[in-house]
Each structure stands twice: as structure tokens, then as C-alpha cells.
Design a protein around this motif. Sequence first.
Motif, mmCIF file in Angstrom:
data_model
loop_
_atom_site.group_PDB
_atom_site.id
_atom_site.type_symbol
_atom_site.label_atom_id
_atom_site.label_comp_id
_atom_site.label_asym_id
_atom_site.label_seq_id
_atom_site.Cartn_x
_atom_site.Cartn_y
_atom_site.Cartn_z
ATOM 1 N N HIS A 129 -16.714 -79.729 -64.018
ATOM 2 C CA HIS A 129 -17.424 -77.891 -64.073
ATOM 3 C C HIS A 129 -16.732 -77.116 -64.193
ATOM 4 O O HIS A 129 -17.512 -75.824 -63.589
ATOM 5 C CB HIS A 129 -18.922 -77.850 -63.253
ATOM 6 C CG HIS A 129 -18.359 -78.741 -61.708
ATOM 7 N ND1 HIS A 129 -18.697 -79.620 -60.892
ATOM 8 C CD2 HIS A 129 -17.789 -77.371 -60.924
ATOM 9 C CE1 HIS A 129 -18.753 -79.716 -59.818
ATOM 10 N NE2 HIS A 129 -18.252 -77.913 -59.367
ATOM 11 N N ALA A 182 -17.870 -67.319 -64.492
ATOM 12 C CA ALA A 182 -18.031 -68.186 -66.435
ATOM 13 C C ALA A 182 -15.733 -68.443 -66.495
ATOM 14 O O ALA A 182 -15.725 -68.455 -67.406
ATOM 15 C CB ALA A 182 -18.591 -66.906 -67.213
ATOM 16 N N HIS A 185 -16.035 -71.761 -64.421
ATOM 17 C CA HIS A 185 -17.046 -72.434 -64.481
ATOM 18 C C HIS A 185 -17.286 -72.656 -65.679
ATOM 19 O O HIS A 185 -17.872 -71.517 -66.521
ATOM 20 C CB HIS A 185 -18.104 -72.399 -63.826
ATOM 21 C CG HIS A 185 -17.678 -72.590 -62.016
ATOM 22 N ND1 HIS A 185 -17.531 -73.852 -61.818
ATOM 23 C CD2 HIS A 185 -17.685 -72.042 -60.868
ATOM 24 C CE1 HIS A 185 -17.761 -73.791 -60.034
ATOM 25 N NE2 HIS A 185 -17.470 -72.085 -60.078
ATOM 26 N N LYS A 186 -17.306 -73.807 -66.663
ATOM 27 C CA LYS A 186 -18.466 -74.457 -67.657
ATOM 28 C C LYS A 186 -19.219 -74.657 -67.648
ATOM 29 O O LYS A 186 -19.611 -75.053 -66.577
ATOM 30 C CB LYS A 186 -16.469 -75.009 -68.274
ATOM 31 C CG LYS A 186 -17.003 -76.371 -67.976
ATOM 32 C CD LYS A 186 -15.293 -77.119 -68.650
ATOM 33 C CE LYS A 186 -15.294 -78.609 -67.997
ATOM 34 N NZ LYS A 186 -14.272 -79.017 -68.295
ATOM 35 N N TYR B 118 -26.618 -64.969 -63.712
ATOM 36 C CA TYR B 118 -26.218 -63.196 -63.206
ATOM 37 C C TYR B 118 -25.593 -62.442 -64.926
ATOM 38 O O TYR B 118 -25.404 -62.977 -65.235
ATOM 39 C CB TYR B 118 -24.900 -63.253 -61.543
ATOM 40 C CG TYR B 118 -23.457 -64.454 -62.517
ATOM 41 C CD1 TYR B 118 -23.982 -64.903 -62.547
ATOM 42 C CD2 TYR B 118 -22.461 -63.293 -62.642
ATOM 43 C CE1 TYR B 118 -22.232 -65.670 -62.991
ATOM 44 C CE2 TYR B 118 -21.389 -63.525 -63.475
ATOM 45 C CZ TYR B 118 -21.519 -65.107 -63.102
ATOM 46 O OH TYR B 118 -20.522 -65.194 -63.296
ATOM 47 N N THR B 169 -19.769 -78.944 -69.516
ATOM 48 C CA THR B 169 -20.506 -79.647 -68.867
ATOM 49 C C THR B 169 -21.668 -79.823 -69.474
ATOM 50 O O THR B 169 -22.643 -79.317 -70.351
ATOM 51 C CB THR B 169 -20.906 -78.671 -67.664
ATOM 52 O OG1 THR B 169 -19.402 -78.288 -66.855
ATOM 53 C CG2 THR B 169 -20.642 -79.293 -66.444
#
Lengths: 186, 278
Positions: A129, A182, A185-186, B118, B169
Motif C-alpha cells: 500500500h 496520498a 499511500h496508494k 481527509y 492498492t
Amino acid sequence: MQYLTALLPRITLKQALILGGASAPPLVGGAGVLAILLYLMAAGGTATPAPEQPIAFDHSVHAGDAAIPCEFCHRGVGSQAAATVPSVEQCMFCHSVVKTDSPQIQLLQAHWDTNTPVNWARVHRVPDHVRFVHAPHIQAGVACETCHGDVASMEEVKQVRSLAMGDCQGCHRENSASLDCATCHK
Amino acid sequence: MSSSANEAASRASAVSSMGQTIPTDAEVGHPEGVRWGMVVDLDRCTGCQACVVACQAENNIALNEEQRVLERRAKTWIRIERYWEGEFPNAKARFIPVLCQHCGNAPCETVCPVWATYHNNEGLNVQVYNRCIGTRFCANGCPYSVRYFNFWNPEWPEPMNNQLNPDVTVRTKGIIEKCTFCVQRINRVQVTAKTEGREIRSGEVQPACAQSCPTSALVFCDLNDPESAPAQLAEAEAGRSYTLLEHFGTDPGVIYLKKVDPHAEIHEDEHVHAGAHA
């Protein structure tokens, strides 16, 4: 076990010894449990042993003694996500003439002759992730050894930093890099 | 750009119950910085669903079997809502592509107990999958119903499991997912631009839906950059525009363009037949 180590706070081995030394005497019965916990806290994520490689490639000879820059072999590092592991062809640029009598180089030669890639064992891997892109880090002037340790002195490369989220964030915070979820994290 | 964006910018800093100061939109980045958004021209949309398919492929969304659709648990980050106008044979089909509106005042963000969703400083409503614990508060709070819960682990029949996008993901069972404006593409362009030492070019970023749209009904742009999609943004300024459920004050980042049909006759009983069949 890896899940337990992931939950525990990370401490250094020195901190573990101090904590253990200070709190073990009053806890005679629980000292064993405490010792195991402290060991896991110190070891969490960083005590990764070097994986066994199909060919005993020695970084200390290439990056150390011969002082070949990292990006000479890991050519993607400045421009793309993966630093990339060199192809057999790239090894053979030199090793078609250098140390051809060594048994390890003959293993490499066999790959070259049979047109098969070397199945190197991966040392550093971030979770699925996470999106890690080498290029902007190199652009920002982060040295390879900041994350990978002193590879130039390693016979077998192993992971020296936990590369967990807090590890990345600490560096990002110090260098005013993005802390937006972001970004990584994907 | 729109008056709602200016309103958002002029909001004073609020103080949360925790005593922390909640930054205004201007403080976190837009409207001066980038605010990613989309202009959807409904007069161009033919309802072909190319965007839906492209999104499904780009973002590793599991296939929706018939049973899933019947259970109303199908996942499509962008969906085409179809409305019928008039009676056969004078019926007209109207289409509205509905995706996450990336609201400036998003109702989903305030209800998340773990900050898994968010607003980032580029106007994106971000979903952090590995932080989500699946309370589904956000999906209940979303007035556009564009947040989808994973009731099952996703599965793909052979050989489609080999076509997954490595930049996205694969979401597991028990978490919420939604349109990200193809944040992986935005990131890729940003990294490329940074590596090449330049700014992002106008129109360089394209999410899968906008890229696949055959009539260019979906146009992705930086709402704060009039050069990003000049014609569309000019039209949005000119008054053909509206945002979905704008009376909720969510300040959406998706702007719809629709010419009001002066010949349309609206009868009271037509409202009975009009409804979403998407």
C-alpha cells in the motif's frame, strides 16, 4: 511474531539494555518475559538478516574497493520509481574480461550463455500500500546510504533501517518534504 | 473560480472541540494553489459508460456480478445515472455521470473517527485504505452515495487477475473505497515534472474516465488555473453550470454544465416517472 514486533515501539539495543538493567532486579519472575519484549522492541523491523543470494555478489568489492558509484549499476534510481537491479548483460560489460576464472563469475557466465536472468533475492521491500519512488529522493539530494546504510562496506547487503512509516515521516518532517498521506499511500 | 470557492476561502479559521485550529481552504493550499476538479458537460454525455469501464480497469475495482447489483452492493467509482424525460414515444434519456465530488466541505471527512479520509492541500478528498476501519460513517454521510464498502474480498476470474494496476492498492474486505481522481496518475505526473525540474503542464493530468470519454464530456482540470481547461471553465463561469445538491453547501469540485431546455414542459405527474435507474 512479525505482527507483535510491528506493534511494539522501536528502541535501540542500547536503550533496551538500560531499560532491562533498571527494571529487571525488582521483577525477578517476569524478567524473562521482559527480556524477550525488550529484545523484540530493539529488533523490530531492523534485524532483517541478509537474504541468501544466488550469486555471492560482494558490494564491498564493487562499491567499496572499486568505488563504482551506485547509479552506475542501479540506473533507474535518478529517473524512475525503482532503482533497478542490473541485467546480466550489464554485469558482463566488465565480467566478460574481469575475473573470468572465479567460480562465482562462472555462475554469471552460465546465465549469460543460457539467456536466463539471475533471480536475485530482494532485500528492501515496502508494503503493497506504499508507493516509493526513488527519483525525487535522488533529486532532493538524499544520499543512498541514508536509507540503505553503508553498502560499500557490506559483503552481503541487508536492510539496516526499519523503513516503517514513522521512519519515512521523521525524515520527511526534518526536510520539510510532503507529509500528505496520498504522497506515499496508494 | 466559482463563487462557492471564494466563499470557502473567506471562511474564518474554526476551532475544533479539541482546541486545535482547523485551517481554512486558503491556508491548506487552495484557492491560490492547485484545486483538482472536473467539469462535466451533460450536453455532451451520451451515457456510453466508457468512463465506468475505464475506471474499473484503472483502479482495480472488482467485477460486479448480477447478484451484487441486485443486492445494491455493486461498486462503480463513477456511475451513469439515467433519467427518463417524457412518455414514449417522446421520451428522452438524460445522463448524469456521478463520481466523488471531492467536496471542499465534505460531510464524509468530519465523521471519520480515524482520519482515514481527509482533504489534502490540492483539493482532493483522500481515502487512506490501510487506516480505514470500516465504520461506514462516511458512506452514510455522503449525499452523493459515491463511497463504496467492500463487503467481500475482491476476486477476478483468470486471466483478469493479471491485469491489475500495480499503482493502485487492491482493497480488502471491510474498508471503504471511492473515486480518487486517479491520484496515482496525479502523483506520477508530479514526480515526472519534479524530476524534469518544471511545473505540471496544463492538461497533463488525466484520470482514466476523462481520458476514455469519447465526447470529452468529462474534463479534468485545476479549477484555480483558467489555462487548465479554458473553454470549460469559461462556460462554468458563464452560468450554464451547477453543482450536485449545491444547497447542501458541500462546495463540490465537480462542476456540471447543462443547457436548460426552454421547450421542456414540466408536468407534476412526470416527476413520478422520473427517477434514477442507474
